[in-house]
Design an enzyme around this catalytic site. Structure first.
Site, short mmCIF file in Angstrom:
data_model
loop_
_atom_site.label_atom_id
_atom_site.label_comp_id
_atom_site.label_asym_id
_atom_site.label_seq_id
_atom_site.Cartn_x
_atom_site.Cartn_y
_atom_site.Cartn_z
N LYS A 1 76.20 4.91 -79.49
CA LYS A 1 75.59 6.05 -78.81
C LYS A 1 74.09 6.11 -79.06
O LYS A 1 73.30 6.38 -78.15
CB LYS A 1 76.26 7.34 -79.26
CG LYS A 1 77.71 7.48 -78.81
CD LYS A 1 78.37 8.70 -79.41
CE LYS A 1 79.82 8.83 -78.97
NZ LYS A 1 80.50 9.99 -79.59
N SER B 1 83.41 14.72 -78.51
CA SER B 1 82.06 14.50 -79.04
C SER B 1 80.97 15.14 -78.19
O SER B 1 79.80 15.12 -78.58
CB SER B 1 81.78 13.00 -79.17
OG SER B 1 81.81 12.37 -77.90
N THR C 1 87.83 -15.34 -76.89
CA THR C 1 88.61 -16.58 -76.96
C THR C 1 87.77 -17.72 -77.50
O THR C 1 88.25 -18.52 -78.32
CB THR C 1 89.17 -16.92 -75.56
OG1 THR C 1 89.97 -15.84 -75.09
CG2 THR C 1 90.00 -18.19 -75.61
N VAL D 1 83.52 -11.69 -72.90
CA VAL D 1 82.41 -11.52 -73.85
C VAL D 1 82.47 -12.53 -75.00
O VAL D 1 81.65 -12.47 -75.92
CB VAL D 1 82.36 -10.09 -74.41
CG1 VAL D 1 82.13 -9.09 -73.31
CG2 VAL D 1 83.63 -9.75 -75.19
N PRO E 1 85.81 -6.12 -74.27
CA PRO E 1 86.03 -6.30 -72.83
C PRO E 1 86.19 -7.77 -72.47
O PRO E 1 85.91 -8.66 -73.29
CB PRO E 1 84.75 -5.72 -72.21
CG PRO E 1 83.73 -5.76 -73.30
CD PRO E 1 84.47 -5.60 -74.58
#
Length: 552
Positions: free
Chosen positions: A488, A445, A105, A102, A99
């Site tokens: 998860k 899932s 770069t 974070v 995302p």
């Protein structure tokens, strides 16, 4: 005769005088033009020099920018992977997923410096880091300009200069050649024009750029030797690519993915946001209430948002002649900026029939706990679902296909498995399945969790509120592997779950490091025995299952 000669000499003299006047005016005009150009040039040079003397304060985002890989917060696994594939003897091309905000770069900028410190690395002190942004990359499909790959300035173009007047095409280097011997970093690489993407793939394969021009002739002796060399042998472009993207891997061309090592940066967790907020507060030179960091962690999703909130709060305190950032300052910034609170799902406080915890991974790679509700009453076999994606579109080139969503397919598979494997006649019940939360759920899932919720509702047997499950279910009751199991399990632990059921093929000992019981299962019968058998004490049963599987 003498009169005629005199007239002729007079006419010649007049023409000479006129020619001299024109010549004098031309020279004078050129001199005036040069004078004006010189004056204008000096004015512009002074203007630019004066502009460079003006400098505002350094933005807080620059002060808090990581100066080493150890300063990239919350990406320990991603940084380790980046070092492994880039800092050795044979660095690879890299794609970094994650995302926004974070550290993708920042890590890309720093990894080259670390690689230079390795004496075995092919990167040297002169290796350059060339950075471009695919979203703003100017591109002309006629190949008149291509700052990424390079182009040829043909003689017909305005401003072709002396070479153009001589009919000589002039090759122009692109970013791939400027990065020769170093790193080419392309931010948001998933936004590249498809034509540029294909050209880039060719450059990665050949490690050089071949240019062409209708004005080039190998037999033209007026063309300089270096231009002949470029057209014959190409421009060197031996670099390592680092591409960053917020897109998912499925949205990146497979041809590019096959040439790169893929590394994933995770979304930032609250403890990471707090750490970044503390660093930002320290960089402002002000004191800060400790509770302010907790408030920021409840609203900021990434490092940029965190720094922006702290900078605005510090500016407010400074404007009011205070030397301390208070919780009220941060709350005001969040209110005025209309930041949305980060909602973390928690397990229910009580156990219910028909209630089960499922697990999912969001688009930014963060795990989340989803609640599944099921209600079964005697009826005509109607199946109602709410909160899931019913149908989805798949775009493949020029073909768009529509199909039933994988979440809806999981519902159908679960109903079939209950009927065929456990012998329960589901056609005697009207079943309503709900995914509360407001965001439509998709993905296969959720199959095991849906099965458990429906079975619980039909049999009127409670499921422990501290149990969660993930895994795709087949109509034969097999539990199939799924993606994002680590994320998860971590999400289940943070949500307060005590046990997670995962597909047998996904189970690894590393899953036990999250401080939660993990039960591998290969068939839905194993799940029914554990959840609805003689004991619901999952914490005790998990050790038996793990021992049987050879995990402990």
């Amino acid at each position: 005769m003498q009169t005629f000669m005199a007239v002729l000499m007079t006419v010649q003299l007049i023409f000479m005088v006129i020619a001299c006047v024109y010549f004098f005016n031309g020279v004078k005009g050129q001199s005036n033009t040069k004078t004006h150009i010189t004056i204008d040039s000096k004015k512009e040079s002074k203007h630019i020099s004066d502009m460079r003397k003006i400098s505002l304060t350094m933005p807080l985002s620059e002060k808090t920018r990581p100066s080493s890989m150890n300063d990239v917060i919350g990406q320990e696994e991603g940084v380790k992977a980046l070092r492994a594939v880039f800092c050795g003897k044979n660095p690879q091309h890299v794609l970094i997923y994650g995302p926004a905000g974070v550290g993708k770069t920042a890590a890309a900028r720093l990894v080259l410096e670390e690689a230079k410190m390795n004496p075995d690395s092919p990167f040297g002190p002169e290796s350059k880091f060339i950075e471009i942004d695919a979203t703003t990359l100017r591109f002309d499909e006629r190949s008149i300009a291509d700052p990424l790959i390079g182009s040829v300035h043909d003689p017909i173009y305005q401003g072709a200069g002396a070479f153009g007047n001589a009919g000589i095409p002039q090759p122009k280097e692109g970013a791939v050649t400027k990065a020769h011997g170093g790193v080419l970093f392309i931010d948001e690489i998933g936004e590249l024009n498809p034509i540029q993407m294909n050209k880039l793939l060719k450059v990665l394969e050949d490690r050089k750029v071949f240019l062409s021009s209708a004005y080039y002739s190998s037999e033209n002796t007026q063309i300089p030797e270096y231009i002949h060399d470029i057209f014959k042998n190409g421009l060197p472009a031996d670099f390592r690519l680092i591409g960053a993207t917020t897109r998912s891997p499925s949205e990146i061309p497979p041809a590019l993915r096959s040439r790169c090592c893929e590394i994933f940066f995770d979304g930032l967790r609250p403890e990471h946001i707090k750490k970044i907020a503390k660093g930002a507060a320290f960089s402002t030179g002000m004191e800060c209430d400790g509770g302010a960091f907790e408030i920021v962690a409840g609203f900021a999703n990434n490092g940029r948002e965190t720094v922006n909130i702290m900078q605005t709060a510090a500016s407010l305190a400074g404007y009011e002649k205070r030397k301390k950032i208070t919780c009220s300052d941060v709350e005001w910034v969040i209110k005025s900026g209309r930041y949305s609170p980060i909602v973390k799902s928690k397990v229910s406080e009580v156990s219910r029939c028909g209630a089960m915890n499922g697990l999912a991974v969001s688009g930014d790679g963060v795990g989340t706990l989803i609640k599944i509700e099921a209600c079964a009453v005697k009826g005509l076999g109607n199946i109602t679902t709410a909160g899931i994606v019913e149908n989805e579109e798949i775009n493949r080139g020029h073909v768009t296909m529509k199909r039933k969503s994988t979440a809806r397919a999981s519902v159908d598979n679960a109903i079939t498995a209950i009927k065929n494997i456990l012998g329960i006649e589901t056609s005697e019940y009207d079943i309503h399945i709900n995914f509360p939360g407001g965001m439509p759920v998709d993905g296969p899932s959720a199959g095991v969790a849906i099965f458990c919720a429906v079975y619980s509702a039909i049999t009127n047997k409670k499921i422990s509120n501290t149990v969660a499950a993930t895994g795709e279910i087949s109509i034969f009751g097999d539990i199939l592997p799924v993606g994002g199991v680590n994320e998860k399990v971590l999400a289940a632990s943070e949500a307060g779950a005590k046990c997670v059921i995962v597909p047998e093929e996904n189970f690894t000992k590393s899953l036990l490091d999250y401080g939660i019981d993990v039960i591998p299962a290969g068939n839905i019968k194993e799940v029914v025995d554990r959840l609805f058998g003689g004991s619901n004490n999952i914490s005790e049963n998990s050790k038996e299952v793990l021992t049987a599987k050879g995990a402990v």
